[in-house]
Scaffold this motif. Sequence first.
Motif, PDB file in Angstrom:
ATOM      1  N   GLY A 242       8.287 -10.322   9.189  1.00  0.00           N
ATOM      2  CA  GLY A 242       9.692 -10.224   8.814  1.00  0.00           C
ATOM      3  C   GLY A 242       9.944 -10.464   7.332  1.00  0.00           C
ATOM      4  N   HIS A 243       8.960 -10.144   6.519  1.00  0.00           N
ATOM      5  CA  HIS A 243       9.071 -10.435   5.090  1.00  0.00           C
ATOM      6  C   HIS A 243       9.843  -9.335   4.367  1.00  0.00           C
ATOM      7  CE1 HIS A 243       6.283 -13.659   5.767  1.00  0.00           C
ATOM      8  NE2 HIS A 243       5.326 -12.829   6.168  1.00  0.00           N
ATOM      9  N   ARG A 244      10.707  -9.733   3.451  1.00  0.00           N
ATOM     10  CA  ARG A 244      11.464  -8.784   2.641  1.00  0.00           C
ATOM     11  C   ARG A 244      10.830  -8.701   1.256  1.00  0.00           C
ATOM     12  NH1 ARG A 244      17.824  -9.696   3.127  1.00  0.00           N
ATOM     13  NH2 ARG A 244      17.701  -7.651   2.100  1.00  0.00           N
ATOM     14  N   VAL A 245       9.904  -7.793   1.121  1.00  0.00           N
ATOM     15  CA  VAL A 245       9.216  -7.582  -0.151  1.00  0.00           C
ATOM     16  C   VAL A 245       8.855  -6.096  -0.226  1.00  0.00           C
ATOM     17  CG1 VAL A 245       6.937  -8.152   0.821  1.00  0.00           C
ATOM     18  CG2 VAL A 245       7.329  -8.347  -1.645  1.00  0.00           C
ATOM     19  N   VAL A 246       9.012  -5.523  -1.386  1.00  0.00           N
ATOM     20  CA  VAL A 246       8.693  -4.107  -1.586  1.00  0.00           C
ATOM     21  C   VAL A 246       7.183  -3.955  -1.734  1.00  0.00           C
ATOM     22  CG1 VAL A 246       8.970  -2.135  -3.151  1.00  0.00           C
ATOM     23  CG2 VAL A 246      10.924  -3.643  -2.661  1.00  0.00           C
ATOM     24  N   LEU A 247       6.625  -2.939  -1.070  1.00  0.00           N
ATOM     25  CA  LEU A 247       5.195  -2.658  -1.172  1.00  0.00           C
ATOM     26  C   LEU A 247       4.978  -1.371  -1.952  1.00  0.00           C
ATOM     27  CD1 LEU A 247       3.855  -3.545   2.397  1.00  0.00           C
ATOM     28  CD2 LEU A 247       4.112  -5.006   0.368  1.00  0.00           C
ATOM     29  N   GLU A 248       4.163  -1.482  -2.976  1.00  0.00           N
ATOM     30  CA  GLU A 248       3.859  -0.343  -3.845  1.00  0.00           C
ATOM     31  C   GLU A 248       2.368  -0.041  -3.778  1.00  0.00           C
ATOM     32  OE1 GLU A 248       3.374   0.477  -8.629  1.00  0.00           O
ATOM     33  OE2 GLU A 248       4.932  -0.917  -7.969  1.00  0.00           O
ATOM     34  N   ALA A 249       2.018   1.208  -3.512  1.00  0.00           N
ATOM     35  CA  ALA A 249       0.624   1.646  -3.523  1.00  0.00           C
ATOM     36  C   ALA A 249       0.306   2.233  -4.889  1.00  0.00           C
ATOM     37  CB  ALA A 249       0.380   2.684  -2.435  1.00  0.00           C
ATOM     38  N   SER A 250      -0.892   1.911  -5.374  1.00  0.00           N
ATOM     39  CA  SER A 250      -1.282   2.385  -6.701  1.00  0.00           C
ATOM     40  C   SER A 250      -2.790   2.559  -6.748  1.00  0.00           C
ATOM     41  CB  SER A 250      -0.838   1.381  -7.775  1.00  0.00           C
ATOM     42  OG  SER A 250      -1.194   1.810  -9.064  1.00  0.00           O
ATOM     43  N   GLY A 251      -3.221   3.527  -7.542  1.00  0.00           N
ATOM     44  CA  GLY A 251      -4.648   3.726  -7.738  1.00  0.00           C
ATOM     45  C   GLY A 251      -5.208   4.849  -6.880  1.00  0.00           C
ATOM     46  N   GLY A 252      -5.880   5.793  -7.498  1.00  0.00           N
ATOM     47  CA  GLY A 252      -6.526   6.875  -6.772  1.00  0.00           C
ATOM     48  C   GLY A 252      -5.573   7.839  -6.102  1.00  0.00           C
ATOM     49  N   VAL A 253      -4.380   7.975  -6.646  1.00  0.00           N
ATOM     50  CA  VAL A 253      -3.375   8.842  -6.032  1.00  0.00           C
ATOM     51  C   VAL A 253      -3.461  10.242  -6.624  1.00  0.00           C
ATOM     52  CG1 VAL A 253      -0.932   9.177  -5.554  1.00  0.00           C
ATOM     53  CG2 VAL A 253      -1.848   6.854  -5.743  1.00  0.00           C
ATOM     54  N   GLY A 254      -3.559  11.239  -5.769  1.00  0.00           N
ATOM     55  CA  GLY A 254      -3.549  12.639  -6.185  1.00  0.00           C
ATOM     56  C   GLY A 254      -2.756  13.461  -5.194  1.00  0.00           C
ATOM     57  N   LEU A 255      -2.579  14.722  -5.498  1.00  0.00           N
ATOM     58  CA  LEU A 255      -1.782  15.573  -4.607  1.00  0.00           C
ATOM     59  C   LEU A 255      -2.440  15.747  -3.244  1.00  0.00           C
ATOM     60  CD1 LEU A 255      -0.440  18.292  -7.062  1.00  0.00           C
ATOM     61  CD2 LEU A 255       0.916  16.661  -5.712  1.00  0.00           C
ATOM     62  N   THR A 256      -3.756  15.616  -3.172  1.00  0.00           N
ATOM     63  CA  THR A 256      -4.429  15.758  -1.888  1.00  0.00           C
ATOM     64  C   THR A 256      -4.378  14.484  -1.059  1.00  0.00           C
ATOM     65  OG1 THR A 256      -6.563  15.165  -2.865  1.00  0.00           O
ATOM     66  CG2 THR A 256      -5.994  17.510  -2.795  1.00  0.00           C
ATOM     67  N   THR A 257      -4.044  13.349  -1.693  1.00  0.00           N
ATOM     68  CA  THR A 257      -4.052  12.072  -0.982  1.00  0.00           C
ATOM     69  C   THR A 257      -2.672  11.454  -0.810  1.00  0.00           C
ATOM     70  OG1 THR A 257      -4.402  10.810  -3.040  1.00  0.00           O
ATOM     71  CG2 THR A 257      -6.359  11.554  -1.845  1.00  0.00           C
ATOM     72  N   VAL A 258      -1.688  11.909  -1.577  1.00  0.00           N
ATOM     73  CA  VAL A 258      -0.413  11.191  -1.636  1.00  0.00           C
ATOM     74  C   VAL A 258       0.334  11.214  -0.308  1.00  0.00           C
ATOM     75  CG1 VAL A 258       0.965  13.151  -2.485  1.00  0.00           C
ATOM     76  CG2 VAL A 258       1.617  10.796  -3.095  1.00  0.00           C
ATOM     77  N   ARG A 259       0.227  12.292   0.457  1.00  0.00           N
ATOM     78  CA  ARG A 259       0.937  12.359   1.739  1.00  0.00           C
ATOM     79  C   ARG A 259       0.387  11.320   2.720  1.00  0.00           C
ATOM     80  NH1 ARG A 259       5.748  14.646   3.791  1.00  0.00           N
ATOM     81  NH2 ARG A 259       5.633  14.346   6.043  1.00  0.00           N
ATOM     82  N   GLY A 260      -0.930  11.189   2.761  1.00  0.00           N
ATOM     83  CA  GLY A 260      -1.533  10.195   3.642  1.00  0.00           C
ATOM     84  C   GLY A 260      -1.161   8.786   3.247  1.00  0.00           C
ATOM     85  N   ILE A 261      -1.097   8.521   1.941  1.00  0.00           N
ATOM     86  CA  ILE A 261      -0.686   7.209   1.454  1.00  0.00           C
ATOM     87  C   ILE A 261       0.752   6.929   1.874  1.00  0.00           C
ATOM     88  CG2 ILE A 261      -0.183   5.878  -0.637  1.00  0.00           C
ATOM     89  CD1 ILE A 261      -2.588   7.364  -1.930  1.00  0.00           C
ATOM     90  N   ALA A 262       1.622   7.916   1.700  1.00  0.00           N
ATOM     91  CA  ALA A 262       3.029   7.744   2.055  1.00  0.00           C
ATOM     92  C   ALA A 262       3.204   7.479   3.549  1.00  0.00           C
ATOM     93  CB  ALA A 262       3.823   8.975   1.639  1.00  0.00           C
TER      94      ALA A 262
END
Length: 288
Positions: A242-262
Amino acid sequence: MSGLPDTLILPVIRMALAEDLGRAGDVTAAACIPEGARMRARFAARKPGVLAGIDCVRLTVLEMDPRASIDLRLKDGEAFEAGAVLAEIEADARAFLSAERTALNLLGRMCGIATLTRTYVEAVAGTGARIADTRKTTPGLRALEKHAVRCGGGLNHRFGLDDAILIKDNHVVVCGGVVEAVTAARAGAGHLMKIELEVDGLAQFDQALALVAEGQGPDVIMLDNFDNAELAEAVTRRRDGGHRVVLEASGGVGLTTVRGIAATGVDVISVGALTHSAPVLDIGLDAF
């Protein structure tokens, strides 16, 4: 999409013009073009894209010829097809030809960033994740490049070192650990200053969540180089606690991987490539 204030753009344009004009000005225009001659020309897209930096055209031309007539056909943030006329100019021929390359360089750079950003934004559509830039910008062009990201539908991360606290791995090492770094940041931060913590694994993530549960944690946790399974696990642990904190993904992001990360459920995905690897969009200038 509102543009940048002219006062932010003009120093960049003046620096670029001074670099191009050098010590003697445009010797080609002076030698070939009769004094007082006027010309008309169009800035036209040779490839489809998203517009950003159209005010760079206006201000560059006006800097060389304050009496020029400028017709901007589209606004920043609007998409266009190949062949679209972006602006039409009537100006002193010598002045305009001296301004041409600076205007094209800035416009092509900004449109390239906006277009790449739009591609990333469309790639994660429907997931709830937002695309953000980084500070990996061209020195001196940060305001323009971050504006271009917004034109493409992305978010701006912190603008510089002074507008948010971002505790990265080296800060953690020097401070002696996650708890020590965040505690020190909390003690020194003003009431309006956001704090983000970069973590390199689930062990550090759990330490950060414990601080969040105590009301002493960061506002944002950056999950640096997590694989998708780890990202999904972090999202699950946040939800279960129940934590209220924003999670940001970073590193190794490309057009072929961004959908899976999202799809893992993170809130924000920061992509350095938006500014450091965007190709310049092909825009031509033709007299008529």
